[in-house]
Design a protein around this motif. Structure first.
Motif, PDB file in Angstrom:
ATOM      1  N   PHE A 102      -3.115 -76.078 -33.271  1.00  0.00           N
ATOM      2  CA  PHE A 102      -3.271 -75.478 -31.944  1.00  0.00           C
ATOM      3  C   PHE A 102      -2.840 -74.017 -31.898  1.00  0.00           C
ATOM      4  N   LYS A 103      -2.363 -73.499 -33.027  1.00  0.00           N
ATOM      5  CA  LYS A 103      -2.086 -72.065 -33.114  1.00  0.00           C
ATOM      6  C   LYS A 103      -3.344 -71.275 -33.460  1.00  0.00           C
ATOM      7  N   GLU A 104      -4.420 -71.997 -33.784  1.00  0.00           N
ATOM      8  CA  GLU A 104      -5.670 -71.327 -34.143  1.00  0.00           C
ATOM      9  C   GLU A 104      -6.320 -70.700 -32.907  1.00  0.00           C
ATOM     10  N   PRO A 105      -6.619 -69.392 -32.936  1.00  0.00           N
ATOM     11  CA  PRO A 105      -7.313 -68.754 -31.807  1.00  0.00           C
ATOM     12  C   PRO A 105      -8.658 -69.403 -31.494  1.00  0.00           C
ATOM     13  N   LEU A 106      -9.300 -69.999 -32.524  1.00  0.00           N
ATOM     14  CA  LEU A 106     -10.593 -70.641 -32.303  1.00  0.00           C
ATOM     15  C   LEU A 106     -10.494 -71.792 -31.314  1.00  0.00           C
ATOM     16  N   VAL A 107      -9.396 -72.528 -31.362  1.00  0.00           N
ATOM     17  CA  VAL A 107      -9.219 -73.658 -30.452  1.00  0.00           C
ATOM     18  C   VAL A 107      -9.152 -73.169 -29.020  1.00  0.00           C
ATOM     19  N   TRP A 108      -8.372 -72.140 -28.784  1.00  0.00           N
ATOM     20  CA  TRP A 108      -8.211 -71.615 -27.432  1.00  0.00           C
ATOM     21  C   TRP A 108      -9.479 -70.927 -26.953  1.00  0.00           C
ATOM     22  N   ALA A 109     -10.204 -70.270 -27.853  1.00  0.00           N
ATOM     23  CA  ALA A 109     -11.467 -69.634 -27.465  1.00  0.00           C
ATOM     24  C   ALA A 109     -12.481 -70.680 -27.031  1.00  0.00           C
TER      25      ALA A 109
END
Length: 293
Positions: free
Chosen positions: A153-160
Motif C-alpha cells: 500500500f506504499k505503492e503510488p500505483l495503488v493510490w492512483a
C-alpha cells in the motif's frame, strides 16, 4: 485480415522500443536501471492510470457488472496460477504475478479501442483498474517475498488507481491544465518501460525463451477460459464480455518485469516471459477476437 493488421500495428512499436534498449546496452552505453524504475513506478505510471480512469465514459450499471466479473475472473486466474506453480514447482516470487497479470495497459487498451471503439476502451479501463489494484497489492506482496501488506500500500500505483476509480464513480475531473500535465507525465511511462525491457532482453540466454514460450501459451489459454466463464456467468453483453476476455488474456505485462527488478525476483526470467508471450500474442489475439466479435 484487418484484425491481424490491427494487432501488428499495436505490437510492432513494442518490439521497436525494446530494440532501442537492447541496442543501447549491446553498444556499451550506460543505463541506470534503478533511476528509470523509480521514475516510472513512482510518477509516470500512476499518472497514466489516473488519467485513463478520469477520462473513461461508462454507465454505472455496466460498470458494476463488469467490475464484479473482473474481480471474479482475476480471483479464478490467481487460484489456477498458484496451483500450476505448485504443480510445476516454479518459483512463486518470479512466476505468480506474470501468470496472473497481462499487459492490459499499453496493449489491451489500444486493442480494445481499435476493435470495439470508444465503448470498448471504456470497458477496458475498468478491467485495467481492477488489474492494477490487484497487481500492486497482492502482486507486489508476492513478488517482494511476503512481509507486511503495508509494503504494497506504499505503492503510488495503488493510490492512483483508487483515486482514479473514485473520480470515475463520482464523475469528477480536474482543471484542464492539471489533466494535461498528468497526461504528459503518463505518456513517458510506456516507452521507458519498453526500453527497459530491451535492456533486460540484452542479458537473456536464448535457451530460456523456449520454456517461457510454453508457459506463456498455457497462461493465454488459462486466462481466456476463466475470463469467458466469469463473463458468461454474470451475463455480460457481447462487447464487455469480449473486452474482459481479451484484456485478461493479454501477454505478460512489462510492469511485471519492473516489479521483479525492483523487489529482487528473477527479472531475466520475467523478461523472457514478456518477450515470448508478446510474440505469441501476434498469433492468438486475432484468433481470440475473431471468436468474440
Amino acid at each position: 485480415m484487418n484484425l491481424v493488421v490491427t494487432v501488428l500495428e499495436i505490437v510492432t512499436p513494442v518490439f521497436l522500443l525494446a530494440l532501442v534498449g537492447f541496442t543501447w546496452v549491446k553498444t556499451g552505453h550506460e543505463y541506470r536501471l534503478e533511476f528509470v524504475t523509480k521514475l516510472t513506478m513512482t510518477l509516470s505510471v500512476p499518472a497514466l492510470i489516473f488519467t485513463a480512469l478520469v477520462n473513461a465514459d461508462i454507465e454505472p450499471a455496466a460498470l458494476k457488472a463488469l467490475s464484479i466479473a473482473s474481480v471474479v475472473a482475476y480471483g479464478g486466474v490467481t487460484i489456477a496460477a498458484w496451483l500450476a506453480i505448485k504443480l510445476l514447482r516454479l518459483d512463486a516470487r518470479t512466476y505468480l504475478a506474470p501468470l496472473i497479470f497481462g499487459n492490459t495497459g499499453n496493449l489491451g487498451l489500444p486493442l480494445a479501442l481499435f476493435a470495439f471503439g470508444e465503448a470498448g476502451l471504456s470497458y477496458a479501463v475498468v478491467v485495467f483498474a481492477v488489474m492494477a489494484l490487484w497487481s500492486f497489492t497482492f502482486g507486489v506482496y508476492v513478488t517482494a517475498g511476503g512481509g507486511s501488506l503495508g509494503k504494497a500500500f506504499k505503492e503510488p500505483l495503488v493510490w492512483a488507481t483508487a483515486l482514479g476509480a473514485l473520480f470515475l464513480w463520482q464523475g469528477w475531473t480536474l482543471p484542464r491544465f492539471a489533466i494535461n500535465t498528468l497526461e504528459l507525465l503518463g505518456q513517458i511511462a510506456i516507452p521507458l518501460m519498453l526500453i527497459t525491457l530491451g535492456v533486460a532482453v540484452a542479458r537473456l540466454h536464448p535457451h530460456g525463451l523456449g520454456r517461457a514460450a510454453i508457459i506463456s501459451l498455457g497462461k493465454a489459454i488459462l486466462c481466456a477460459g476463466i475470463a469467458a466463464l466469469a463473463g458468461l456467468f454474470f451475463g455480460l453483453a457481447p462487447v464487455p464480455l469480449a473486452v474482459l476476455v481479451v484484456q485478461i488474456a493479454t501477454p505478460v505485462a512489462v510492469t511485471s518485469y519492473m516489479l521483479a527488478e525492483k523487489y529482487g525476483a528473477n527479472s531475466d526470467e520475467v523478461a523472457a516471459l514478456v518477450v515470448s508471450s508478446t510474440l505469441l500474442s501476434v498469433l492468438y489475439l486475432p484468433l481470440l477476437l475473431a471468436l468474440l466479435i
